[in-house]
Design an enzyme around this catalytic site. Structure first.
Site, PDB file in Angstrom:
ATOM      1  N   HIS A   1      15.844 -37.311 -10.760  1.00 56.92           N
ATOM      2  CA  HIS A   1      15.152 -37.868  -9.591  1.00 56.92           C
ATOM      3  C   HIS A   1      13.676 -37.489  -9.592  1.00 56.92           C
ATOM      4  CE1 HIS A   1      18.892 -39.391  -8.074  1.00 56.92           C
ATOM      5  NE2 HIS A   1      19.442 -38.220  -8.338  1.00 56.92           N
TER       6      HIS A   1
ATOM      7  N   GLU B   1      17.365 -17.111  -9.536  1.00 57.91           N
ATOM      8  CA  GLU B   1      16.976 -15.718  -9.775  1.00 57.91           C
ATOM      9  C   GLU B   1      16.419 -15.543 -11.196  1.00 57.91           C
ATOM     10  OE1 GLU B   1      16.314 -13.204  -8.243  1.00 57.91           O
ATOM     11  OE2 GLU B   1      16.501 -11.515  -9.619  1.00 57.91           O
TER      12      GLU B   1
ATOM     13  N   ARG C   1       4.546   0.336  -6.183  1.00 62.54           N
ATOM     14  CA  ARG C   1       4.550  -0.520  -4.996  1.00 62.54           C
ATOM     15  C   ARG C   1       3.525  -1.652  -5.113  1.00 62.54           C
ATOM     16  NH1 ARG C   1       6.574   2.319  -0.177  1.00 62.54           N
ATOM     17  NH2 ARG C   1       5.088   1.185   1.096  1.00 62.54           N
TER      18      ARG C   1
ATOM     19  N   CYS D   1       0.823  -1.211   0.000  1.00 64.80           N
ATOM     20  CA  CYS D   1       0.000   0.000   0.000  1.00 64.80           C
ATOM     21  C   CYS D   1       0.859   1.264   0.000  1.00 64.80           C
ATOM     22  CB  CYS D   1      -0.868   0.039   1.254  1.00 64.80           C
ATOM     23  SG  CYS D   1      -1.702  -1.477   1.613  1.00 64.80           S
TER      24      CYS D   1
ATOM     25  N   LYS E   1      12.735 -14.142 -12.069  1.00 67.97           N
ATOM     26  CA  LYS E   1      12.539 -12.968 -12.926  1.00 67.97           C
ATOM     27  C   LYS E   1      11.518 -13.284 -14.013  1.00 67.97           C
ATOM     28  CE  LYS E   1      13.775 -10.596 -11.354  1.00 67.97           C
ATOM     29  NZ  LYS E   1      14.172 -10.054 -10.122  1.00 67.97           N
TER      30      LYS E   1
ATOM     31  N   TRP F   1      -3.180  -2.526  -1.243  1.00 73.76           N
ATOM     32  CA  TRP F   1      -2.822  -3.883  -1.693  1.00 73.76           C
ATOM     33  C   TRP F   1      -3.485  -4.802  -0.680  1.00 73.76           C
ATOM     34  CZ3 TRP F   1       0.123  -8.172  -0.056  1.00 73.76           C
ATOM     35  CH2 TRP F   1       0.569  -9.024  -1.079  1.00 73.76           C
TER      36      TRP F   1
ATOM     37  N   LYS G   1       6.324  -3.876  -4.567  1.00 73.04           N
ATOM     38  CA  LYS G   1       7.765  -3.618  -4.557  1.00 73.04           C
ATOM     39  C   LYS G   1       8.354  -3.854  -3.180  1.00 73.04           C
ATOM     40  CE  LYS G   1      11.721  -2.252  -6.229  1.00 73.04           C
ATOM     41  NZ  LYS G   1      12.438  -3.314  -6.977  1.00 73.04           N
TER      42      LYS G   1
ATOM     43  N   GLU H   1       7.836 -13.984 -12.440  1.00 68.08           N
ATOM     44  CA  GLU H   1       7.122 -12.879 -11.802  1.00 68.08           C
ATOM     45  C   GLU H   1       6.597 -11.853 -12.799  1.00 68.08           C
ATOM     46  OE1 GLU H   1       9.217 -10.337  -8.962  1.00 68.08           O
ATOM     47  OE2 GLU H   1      11.079 -10.639 -10.019  1.00 68.08           O
TER      48      GLU H   1
ATOM     49  N   ASN I   1      -1.054   1.724   6.200  1.00 64.36           N
ATOM     50  CA  ASN I   1      -0.196   0.668   5.641  1.00 64.36           C
ATOM     51  C   ASN I   1       0.175  -0.265   6.775  1.00 64.36           C
ATOM     52  OD1 ASN I   1      -0.195   1.992   3.260  1.00 64.36           O
ATOM     53  ND2 ASN I   1       2.004   2.358   3.163  1.00 64.36           N
ATOM     54  N   GLY I   2       0.245  -1.565   6.498  1.00 60.92           N
ATOM     55  CA  GLY I   2       0.661  -2.518   7.525  1.00 60.92           C
ATOM     56  C   GLY I   2      -0.481  -3.415   7.936  1.00 60.92           C
TER      57      GLY I   2
HETATM   58  O1  M6R Z   1      13.262  -5.142  -0.643  1.00 63.05           O
HETATM   59  P1  M6R Z   1      13.748  -6.550  -0.524  1.00 63.05           P
HETATM   60  O2  M6R Z   1      15.030  -6.806  -1.260  1.00 63.05           O
HETATM   61  O3  M6R Z   1      13.842  -7.028   0.901  1.00 63.05           O
HETATM   62  O4  M6R Z   1      12.634  -7.432  -1.238  1.00 63.05           O
HETATM   63  C1  M6R Z   1      12.706  -8.823  -1.224  1.00 63.05           C
HETATM   64  C2  M6R Z   1      11.758  -9.423  -2.236  1.00 63.05           C
HETATM   65  O5  M6R Z   1      10.434  -9.044  -1.959  1.00 63.05           O
HETATM   66  C3  M6R Z   1      12.103  -9.006  -3.666  1.00 63.05           C
HETATM   67  O6  M6R Z   1      13.418  -9.338  -4.002  1.00 63.05           O
HETATM   68  C4  M6R Z   1      11.142  -9.680  -4.656  1.00 63.05           C
HETATM   69  O7  M6R Z   1      11.370 -11.056  -4.693  1.00 63.05           O
HETATM   70  C5  M6R Z   1      11.253  -9.071  -6.041  1.00 63.05           C
HETATM   71  N1  M6R Z   1       9.957  -8.982  -6.631  1.00 63.05           N
HETATM   72  C6  M6R Z   1      12.079  -9.855  -6.980  1.00 63.05           C
HETATM   73  O8  M6R Z   1      12.178  -9.256  -8.222  1.00 63.05           O
END
Ligand code: M6R
Length: 601
Positions: free
Chosen positions: A499, A476, A27, A2, A480, A73, A596, A483, A97-98
């Site tokens: 396996h 990673e 965000r 949020c 990428k 969110w 984000k 997501e 937020n939270g």
């Molecule tokens: O701000 P942070 O690095 O702690 O965030 C961690 C993850 O939420 C962040 O890396 C997330 O996996 C991204 N969407 C990856 O691209």
């Protein structure tokens, strides 16, 4: 997650609040809303979906000079208009937020006090609590101070009250909140980009602080309602730095910034001598064991860090995701360093691990991008990556900068522990200097990766395989891709396929194989041949050339010292993911369901 923005001043508030909300779109959110004073009464307008839906309902010329806005969110309750913020109960209207952890218990008590709730949110409960406390003490500051003692969980609130049409109130615990000033008035915001068009000066609200803000005055109180003196901070980047600067997407812009990000990060800690590394990293010598804890991509950098530190510095490293580590039995002691990796420095699970370790008197190091973020402020040691403002939800440049830090730490510890000799050190230093140019060249080769993306983007699943550090990077690369493109993708240790997972390989299933580790090369090639024999469409990423054609597509990358190799490998795979998502018409910078900065558990 949020976003919050609030404004009080000489300008009409609606355009400023809407600009702030748009700047916070990255965000992630699923509804938006705004409340403002108009002729001494609070008006609230909310809409499901994108901010454009909210804008269609607003009169931007409305004579209103104080208001709060929010992008939600969904956590408690569906993403719909009723659950969207702001929420109003009695005299109070708030954005939040939270997560309020004790909201069910509070709700039951407030229902007994005849409060009726329209939404499913914890926020409406907090709002009712404010109203309930205010009815008793008739003082807004005392109400907020009392509420801090009752509310459990993480929160940042923007608050307005019918009885005070000139003042914006704010409150925080764990979730970030800043206060800023321009020549027209004052703002509250959950994140710097929201106010960057107007000002780069801001104050950081600390846990349990309350802010009372009018057009020309900001007063911050602690929980006992004593005035707290605050330092004004300056955000060093321009508004342009937080915009796309001609690129179609923030993700593409950020990928293209990686040569500079790498250089800025390295130059900050390393001047070409081992002495500079000694000066910046000698505190690491005290520790005999390292636990790296993080989430998502930051966790993946930890996996690379583990491979490097264990191999070159001979120190055992345990890597775990924060949401697991925070609740488990941690076998750390006073010789353990807990490293928290986080771009935002606000990820709730990572922050919780930091607090757990500190509580157990274990030393902590934060590797963070956002200066002054909660994780950076609370850790014993901080290493800032110099990635600058990262807007795309899918991290690219911050991930690469985190790898750069692990390469420096490994080089230092490896040399110190006698695994790396002077000759090898000279090779590493030489390659460190070559890297910005090599990063640049790798990015410039984007058409090769884009053509491959064009061949695979329609597939329903795409596999990544590798061994050792190549597997860590596969993790990673796979994240990428999934997501931003929503294509199912899994990364496997190449030797583990037989396996079980190999049964998923059909004719033309894309398998992206990473093979750069010379020690494991032969083994990886055998595994690649296994999938090829089952009809896979193999895309090989390697720093070596091969006579045999056991692949369908080949991405050649520069061969550098293994400590630095991961920094090059990831670039083609970021660009490949980008193009696959683009071909599929996905919302690249703001993928569905993602945020984000994940500031809730
Ligand atoms: O701000 P942070 O690095 O702690 O965030 C961690 C993850 O939420 C962040 O890396 C997330 O996996 C991204 N969407 C990856 O691209």
């Amino acid at each position: 997650m949020c976003g919050i923005i609030g404004y009080v001043g000489k300008d009409k508030c609606i355009p400023k609040i809407i600009h702030g909300l748009e700047a916070l779109e990255y965000r992630g959110y699923d509804s938006a809303g705004i409340s403002y004073f108009f002729k001494n009464k609070i008006k609230t307008i909310k809409a499901e979906g994108k901010i454009v839906n909210l804008k269609a309902l607003l009169n931007f010329n409305e004579e209103s000079y104080l208001g709060i806005g929010h992008t939600r969110w969904a956590t408690h309750g569906k993403a719909n208009k009723t659950n969207a913020h702001p929420h109003s109960v009695g005299k109070f209207t708030i954005v939040h937020n939270g997560i309020i952890e004790n909201y069910s218990e509070l709700k039951e008590k407030l229902i007994k006090e005849k409060y009726v709730f329209k939404s499913e949110t914890d926020t409406e409960v907090a709002c009712a609590l404010f109203d309930f406390l205010y009815k008793k003490n008739k003082n807004i500051l005392e109400t907020l101070s009392e509420a801090i003692k009752i509310l459990k969980g993480s929160y940042a609130f923007g608050i307005i009250c019918n009885d005070d049409a000139n003042t914006l109130y704010a409150l925080r615990n764990t979730s970030p909140l800043i206060i800023a000033t321009d020549e027209t008035g004052n703002f509250i915001a959950s994140d710097v980009p929201a106010i960057l068009k107007f000002t780069n000066k801001y104050i950081l609200l600390e846990d349990n602080e309350i802010a009372q803000i009018t057009a020309d005055k900001i007063v911050v109180y602690n929980n006992n309602l004593e005035i707290v003196k605050k330092n004004i901070k300056t955000f060093s980047e321009s508004y342009e730095a937080a915009t796309k600067n001609g690129y179609e997407h923030f993700m593409l812009k950020e990928i293209n910034e990686q040569d500079k990000v790498y250089k800025n990060t390295i130059d900050y800690y390393f001047d070409g001598t081992i002495e500079s590394l000694e000066k910046n990293f000698n505190f690491l010598n005290k520790f005999e064991r390292i636990d790296i804890v993080a989430c998502g991509s930051a966790y993946h950098t930890g996996l690379v860090g583990k491979c490097l530190i264990e191999k070159y510095a001979n120190i055992p490293v345990n890597v775990e995701v924060a949401s697991e580590y925070r609740y488990k039995n941690c076998f750390y002691n006073n010789k353990t360093l807990v490293i928290l990796v986080s771009q935002s420095g606000e990820t709730a699970d990572t922050l919780a691990v930091l607090r757990k370790a500190k509580n157990d008197q274990i030393k902590t190091l934060a590797i963070v991008n956002v200066v002054g973020s909660s994780i950076a402020r609370e850790a014993d040691y901080v290493i800032y990556i110099k990635a600058g403002c990262e807007i795309a939800v899918a991290t690219t440049k911050a991930y690469l900068a985190q790898l750069a830090i692990f390469s420096l730490i490994t080089t230092y510890l490896g040399y110190k522990n006698g695994v790396i000799d002077s000759k090898e050190l000279t090779t590493i230093f030489k390659d460190i200097n070559l890297l910005p140019n090599l990063i640049n060249k790798t990015i410039a080769n984007y058409e090769t990766y884009f053509k491959i993306a064009d061949k695979i983007y329609k597939h329903k699943q795409i596999f990544f395989i590798g061994r050792g550090i190549d597997y860590a990077i596969s993790m990673e690369a796979s994240l990428k891709l999934k997501e931003i493109s929503y294509i199912n993708s899994v990364a496997y240790q190449a030797g583990e396929l037989k396996h079980g997972t190999i049964s998923l390989i059909d004719k033309n299933t894309p398998v992206i194989a990473i093979a750069t580790d010379k020690y494991l090369l032969e083994k990886t090639i055998s595994n690649i041949k296994e999938v090829k024999a089952r009809g896979a469409f193999v895309i090989l990423v390697s720093n070596t050339t091969f006579k045999d054609h056991f692949y369908d597509e080949f991405i050649t990358i520069a061969d550098v010292h293994p400590i630095l190799q991961s920094i090059i490998i990831i670039i083609p795979l970021q660009l490949l993911a980008y193009k696959v998502a683009k071909n599929n018409g996905c919302n690249i910078d703001k993928p569905k369901n993602l945020a984000k900065s994940v500031t809730v558990e």
